[in-house]
Design a protein around this motif. Structure first.
Motif, mmCIF file in Angstrom:
data_model
loop_
_atom_site.group_PDB
_atom_site.id
_atom_site.type_symbol
_atom_site.label_atom_id
_atom_site.label_comp_id
_atom_site.label_asym_id
_atom_site.label_seq_id
_atom_site.Cartn_x
_atom_site.Cartn_y
_atom_site.Cartn_z
ATOM 1 N N THR A 242 22.402 11.259 17.066
ATOM 2 C CA THR A 242 21.953 10.644 15.823
ATOM 3 C C THR A 242 20.433 10.567 15.839
ATOM 4 O O THR A 242 19.848 10.066 16.794
ATOM 5 C CB THR A 242 22.542 9.228 15.685
ATOM 6 N N THR B 215 22.399 7.991 20.360
ATOM 7 C CA THR B 215 21.517 7.646 19.249
ATOM 8 C C THR B 215 20.076 7.779 19.724
ATOM 9 O O THR B 215 19.690 7.181 20.718
ATOM 10 C CB THR B 215 21.776 6.207 18.774
ATOM 11 N N ASP C 219 26.821 8.710 10.945
ATOM 12 C CA ASP C 219 27.123 9.135 12.307
ATOM 13 C C ASP C 219 28.616 8.993 12.625
ATOM 14 O O ASP C 219 29.170 9.791 13.383
ATOM 15 C CB ASP C 219 26.260 8.419 13.343
ATOM 16 N N CYS D 267 22.825 14.566 13.745
ATOM 17 C CA CYS D 267 23.260 13.888 12.532
ATOM 18 C C CYS D 267 22.105 12.998 12.093
ATOM 19 O O CYS D 267 21.734 12.077 12.824
ATOM 20 C CB CYS D 267 24.504 13.065 12.807
ATOM 21 N N VAL E 110 20.443 10.063 10.297
ATOM 22 C CA VAL E 110 20.824 8.755 9.762
ATOM 23 C C VAL E 110 19.533 8.024 9.433
ATOM 24 O O VAL E 110 18.792 7.615 10.320
ATOM 25 C CB VAL E 110 21.671 7.950 10.773
#
Length: 192
Positions: free
Chosen positions: A53, A20, A87, A77, A79
């Motif tokens: 993410t 992330t 995610d 991804c 988010v």
């Protein structure tokens, strides 16, 4: 360290790393370590892939460029909200597409996604724990994210710690994560 034999009988171990970067614009120590690791893994029979993410409102190009410079694939991804599970859906799609042998999580958010994947039995999940450095110790976020992360880590197949103090911090709070077991912990001390 011995290298696994390569050849038709020994295909590379496909590893999907979940990271992330929603709060990052500049590479942190974790991104530098991941890029260095991704450069070394292929010579040891591991094929790294990253699912990262990102926050759609931030510029993550420096972090992503660093990971991609290692030669590994780095898909993203977006988010926009911490309450979204886009995610998780992206991780499931990446598993279906890449068919990795193992999923490796890097931070509290990806640990949670990994724990949810593990509950569904999709792949073995391993985490690397570096501690909770993004928040002021004792703050509400530090307590909440730490508790959630301990619960997530307790559901994974293995947790790799980068120091003995990290293992003590995580395992020392057994009341918050009664299922976190020492036999699932490994300490990997990196040089430097």
């Amino acid at each position: 360290m011995t290298k696994p034999s390569q050849g038709a009988a020994s295909p590379p171990i496909k590893t999907l790393f979940l990271r992330t970067m929603r709060g990052l614009e500049a590479p942190s120590g974790a991104e530098i370590n991941l890029a260095n690791l991704a450069r070394l893994l292929p010579e040891h029979g591991v094929e790294p892939h990253f699912l990262v993410t990102v926050d759609p409102n931030r510029d993550h190009s420096r972090c992503l460029d660093l990971l991609r410079s290692s030669g590994a694939t780095a898909d993203t991804c977006a988010v926009g909200s911490a309450a979204s599970f886009d995610d998780l859906r992206a991780a499931r799609a990446a598993i279906a597409r890449l068919q990795p042998d193992i999923v490796h999580t890097i931070d509290h958010r990806s640990d949670t996604i990994g724990a949810l994947l593990r509950l569904r039995g999709q792949r073995p999940v391993v985490a690397t724990f570096h501690g909770w450095t993004n928040w002021q110790p004792g703050s509400m976020r530090w307590r909440v994210y730490g508790t959630l992360d301990r619960l997530a880590l307790s559901r994974l197949d293995r947790v790799i710690y980068d120091s003995r103090s990290m293992i003590a911090d995580s395992l020392g709070r057994v009341a918050q994560a009664p299922h976190l077991r020492r036999d699932r912990a490994a300490v990997l001390l990196l040089p430097g």
